[in-house]
Design a protein around this motif. Structure first.
Motif, PDB file in Angstrom:
ATOM      1  N   ALA A 168       0.825  -1.205   0.000  1.00 19.37           N
ATOM      2  CA  ALA A 168       0.000   0.000   0.000  1.00 19.37           C
ATOM      3  C   ALA A 168       0.860   1.256   0.000  1.00 19.37           C
ATOM      4  CB  ALA A 168      -0.932  -0.007   1.208  1.00 19.37           C
TER       5      ALA A 168
ATOM      6  N   VAL B 125      -6.561   4.275   4.557  1.00 21.72           N
ATOM      7  CA  VAL B 125      -5.340   3.537   4.869  1.00 21.72           C
ATOM      8  C   VAL B 125      -5.111   3.613   6.377  1.00 21.72           C
ATOM      9  CG1 VAL B 125      -2.869   3.336   4.424  1.00 21.72           C
ATOM     10  CG2 VAL B 125      -4.397   4.135   2.621  1.00 21.72           C
TER      11      VAL B 125
ATOM     12  N   GLU C 214     -11.086   3.137   0.800  1.00 18.81           N
ATOM     13  CA  GLU C 214      -9.917   3.970   0.454  1.00 18.81           C
ATOM     14  C   GLU C 214      -9.189   4.477   1.692  1.00 18.81           C
ATOM     15  OE1 GLU C 214     -10.440   6.931  -2.579  1.00 18.81           O
ATOM     16  OE2 GLU C 214     -10.697   5.397  -4.115  1.00 18.81           O
TER      17      GLU C 214
ATOM     18  N   ASN D 143       2.610   2.259   2.440  1.00 13.85           N
ATOM     19  CA  ASN D 143       2.449   2.839   3.777  1.00 13.85           C
ATOM     20  C   ASN D 143       3.451   2.187   4.728  1.00 13.85           C
ATOM     21  OD1 ASN D 143       0.950   4.493   5.640  1.00 13.85           O
ATOM     22  ND2 ASN D 143      -0.021   2.641   6.424  1.00 13.85           N
TER      23      ASN D 143
ATOM     24  N   THR E   4      -0.677  10.348   3.171  1.00 10.10           N
ATOM     25  CA  THR E   4      -1.414   9.113   3.485  1.00 10.10           C
ATOM     26  C   THR E   4      -0.866   8.418   4.727  1.00 10.10           C
ATOM     27  OG1 THR E   4      -2.156   8.703   1.229  1.00 10.10           O
ATOM     28  CG2 THR E   4      -1.934   6.788   2.636  1.00 10.10           C
TER      29      THR E   4
ATOM     30  N   THR F 160      -0.176  -2.518   7.648  1.00  6.81           N
ATOM     31  CA  THR F 160      -1.214  -1.698   7.027  1.00  6.81           C
ATOM     32  C   THR F 160      -2.454  -2.509   6.682  1.00  6.81           C
ATOM     33  OG1 THR F 160       0.451  -0.273   6.045  1.00  6.81           O
ATOM     34  CG2 THR F 160      -1.714  -0.277   4.993  1.00  6.81           C
TER      35      THR F 160
ATOM     36  N   GLU G  54      -3.441   1.609  -6.132  1.00  2.00           N
ATOM     37  CA  GLU G  54      -3.389   1.647  -4.668  1.00  2.00           C
ATOM     38  C   GLU G  54      -3.132   3.045  -4.118  1.00  2.00           C
ATOM     39  OE1 GLU G  54      -1.949  -0.450  -6.663  1.00  2.00           O
ATOM     40  OE2 GLU G  54      -2.095  -2.499  -5.938  1.00  2.00           O
TER      41      GLU G  54
ATOM     42  N   MET H  89      -6.028  -1.600   4.472  1.00  4.32           N
ATOM     43  CA  MET H  89      -6.827  -0.623   3.738  1.00  4.32           C
ATOM     44  C   MET H  89      -8.275  -1.042   3.815  1.00  4.32           C
ATOM     45  SD  MET H  89      -5.110   0.667   0.151  1.00  4.32           S
ATOM     46  CE  MET H  89      -6.096   2.067  -0.396  1.00  4.32           C
TER      47      MET H  89
END
Lengths: 156, 502
Positions: free
Chosen positions: A124, A139, A137, A126, B12, A132, B212, A134
């Motif tokens: 992702a 996160v 949408e 992240n 994010t 992580t 993604e 998800m």
């Protein structure tokens, strides 16, 4: 050829109809259909192929290639558990097990009431706050197995 | 009432760490004005809140909503300039991170943005390519090909239509710097692409962004709109069109020929090269495909000169590298430094050691196709050539640390299963080899493997390395083989005892 009618499909396809010299773009068309219908049913392939001026096989080939284009109708919420290297190193596998135990469904399946589908994803992006998960949408980072119930609660 | 201006990242990963919850909790507080910026990259400190002081920004780390009175009162903050993780970095490409609002074009310009484009527009196309040749910039996506050579080919290939494509299909697990750039400093990517368009005479550009990254795609669309409104996309004699295209979940689409196939709407399968995209790419026209980070590095080169860029780093690896730390380190985050530090130095200085309660076992550099390094192999210098000599790759700069709870047989199976899942199917060594490799590792994992299986795996690896069409099949054996090389006992202890005696 049997015509197949589904509300919204023809409207979703209209902007994708290629105007020469532009060439048909199958992937863009499938994503446009998915945006409107939530998924791309395989029964829609002939109509898509007809609009694009291509064969059914060409459309089916692209549809089966990309994992993020879904052929089944989606559940209300899609849970994607990251299995990338950083999440794996941070024991994301334990998070996946906790989620499966909590919602009682196998990877790839949907809960009976259609609330959640659980899938694995490969990364992702992240990684610095892994593991992580998800959800749709959103996160979520630094997820712990014990934090799973409260994480999923808002998604009804 | 006097309002205090606070800065909070909207990235994010910052939101995933809790920045979104803070913003929600504080949305009705009249005593503060919340500015949503790009992140500093020190993600272990997120959510991190900053405010201005006469001596520069001060920061509060791992903030929860109840910390607000303390922050507004100015109690307990740390000067940002004194954070060791950030202080020891050399930020050029990521210089704006943590300070600017991503979509504020005026702020981007105030901090030196668009100067590279301005410089490029005063140069001939040949002079732009020459500047890149002097800079010795190599592509940052993984292949490390000299950027100027591609540009020269595209420039010299005659065609009415040429394309510039940013590869934003950042699929290597453990990497996130492209996402940070698109969400945090989008005009830098646009500027780099416009400089490329100017150099080769391209009329259209695409940013191929992975599915993604919805926030990155959306930020880029807004940024393109702002750039268009500011007339940045107008060249002297023609308009330049720039568009974000979203992929649909295929790792191979990060390979340039597969990416172009996908951009044309087909299955994202790899094509044999030559012809290279610089001669014949999208719709058969000359096309430059470069990674987001590569494009984002270019504005500074045009602003400060190729010689400036070439003065950083090591002999074969000039400039800075965006290292992305992840896994079981105490301080995961983005590190921009000149090439040349050793892996150990990076892990100690920036990673800050292991996450509490865990012990080091191995580190993987370069994504899911990168080699594993045990403790005894950490004194390797971070540059393209030393890694190539060691049979390893820097890739896109992802570094993931594994702790001693990691089962190496399972990890090796995980790597091979990944390749089997993501293989595009075009070439046999990758399509069939990855499945056979996964089966062998599953056999070993279940205790049914034999010593011959390890030999078979090694043979299979040689075939995949030699005969695969792209890096997915060609690199897939490396993480598996380095796991066996450095942690062989874990594999051998799983082999069936009966066969061991034979």
């Amino acid at each position: 050829m049997t015509t197949w009618h589904r509300p919204g499909l023809a409207e979703a396809l209209e902007p994708c109809r290629p105007v020469p010299p532009a060439k048909p773009n199958i992937l863009k068309t499938l994503l446009a259909v998915q945006t409107v219908l939530g998924h791309v049913p395989t029964s829609a392939i002939p109509q898509i192929a007809q609009v694009l001026g291509l064969t059914d096989a060409q459309v089916a080939g692209v549809l089966s290639y990309y994992s993020d284009i879904r052929t089944r109708s989606p559940s209300r919420h899609l849970i994607r558990v990251c299995m990338g290297e950083s999440c794996t190193a941070n024991h994301g596998g334990r998070v996946l097990r906790a989620i499966q135990d909590h919602v009682r469904v196998a990877v790839g399946d949907t809960t009976p009431e259609g609330r959640f589908t659980v899938e694995k994803m490969s990364c992702a992006g992240n990684c610095a706050v892994s593991p992580t998960v998800m959800i749709d949408e959103d996160v979520c980072g630094r997820v712990t197995p014990s934090g799973v119930p409260s994480l999923l609660e808002p998604y009804t | 009432m006097k309002t205090t201006r606070l800065y909070l990242s909207n990235d994010t990963s910052s939101r995933a760490a809790g920045a979104g919850r803070l913003a929600d909790a504080w949305s009705e507080r009249p005593e503060i004005q919340l500015i949503r910026t790009s992140p500093r990259g020190a993600f272990f400190l997120e959510p991190m809140v900053e405010r201005d002081t006469p001596n520069g920004r001060e920061a509060w780390f791992n903030v929860v909503p109840d910390d607000l009175p303390r922050i507004v009162g100015g109690m307990g903050g740390t000067p940002v300039a004194g954070i060791p993780f950030l202080k020891q970095q050399t930020r050029f490409t990521f210089a704006n991170f943590g300070t600017t609002e991503p979509l504020a074009l005026d702020e981007y310009q105030t901090r030196g943005g668009l100067k590279g484009l301005e410089a490029a527009r005063s140069l001939s196309p040949e002079a732009i390519v020459e500047e890149l040749r002097i800079s010795r910039l190599r592509g940052r996506g993984g292949a490390a090909f000299p950027v100027w050579k591609k540009w020269q080919v595209a420039q010299q290939t005659g065609s009415e239509q040429k394309y510039v494509v940013a590869n934003a299909d950042e699929g290597d697990a453990g990497t996130y710097c492209d996402r940070m750039i698109m969400e945090g400093d989008p005009f830098r990517l646009i500027e780099g692409m416009l400089i490329c368009a100017q150099a080769i005479g391209a009329t259209r550009g695409y940013i191929y962004c992975r599915y993604e990254y919805p926030a990155a795609a959306q930020t880029m669309r807004f940024a393109i709109q702002k750039a268009r409104e500011a007339d940045l996309l107008d060249f002297d004699d023609y308009p330049f069109d720039l568009e974000v295209v979203v992929g649909a979940g295929s790792y191979v689409c990060g390979e340039e020929t597969a990416l172009l196939e996908s951009l044309e709407g087909r299955r994202g399968v790899v094509l044999a090269k030559p012809p290279y995209p610089a001669e014949s790419g999208l719709y058969g026209k000359p096309t430059i495909v470069s990674n987001v980070l590569t494009f984002a590095t270019i504005p500074n080169i045009l602003t400060s000169g190729g010689a400036w860029h070439a003065s950083l780093g090591t002999e074969g690896s000039r400039g800075t590298m965006a290292i992305q730390l992840g896994g079981r380190v105490k301080q995961p985050g983005l590190v921009e430094i000149p090439f040349g530090l050793t892996l150990r130095e990076v892990l100690d200085r920036f990673g800050g050691g292991m996450a509490p309660g865990s012990r080091f076992k191995a580190v993987q550099v370069g994504g899911p196709l990168g080699s594993l390094f045990p403790e005894s192999h950490l004194d390797i210098s971070i540059c393209y050539d030393t890694f190539a000599q060691a049979g390893a790759i820097l890739g896109h700069g992802g570094i993931v640390v594994y702790d001693d709870e990691t089962n190496m047989v399972e990890l090796a199976r995980h790597f091979m299963a990944f390749t089997a899942d993501e293989s595009c199917g075009k070439c046999t060594p990758c399509r069939v080899g990855s499945v056979r490799g996964r089966e062998i590792l599953e056999r070993i994992q279940s205790g049914q493997g034999t010593a011959e299986d390890l030999i078979l795996l090694s043979d299979l690896g040689e075939t995949m390395k030699t005969a695969s069409l792209c890096a997915l099949g060609g690199r897939a054996p490396y993480p598996v083989e380095t796991a066996i090389e450095h942690f062989g006992d874990e594999f051998r202890s799983k082999l069936s005892a009966f066969n061991l005696k034979q």
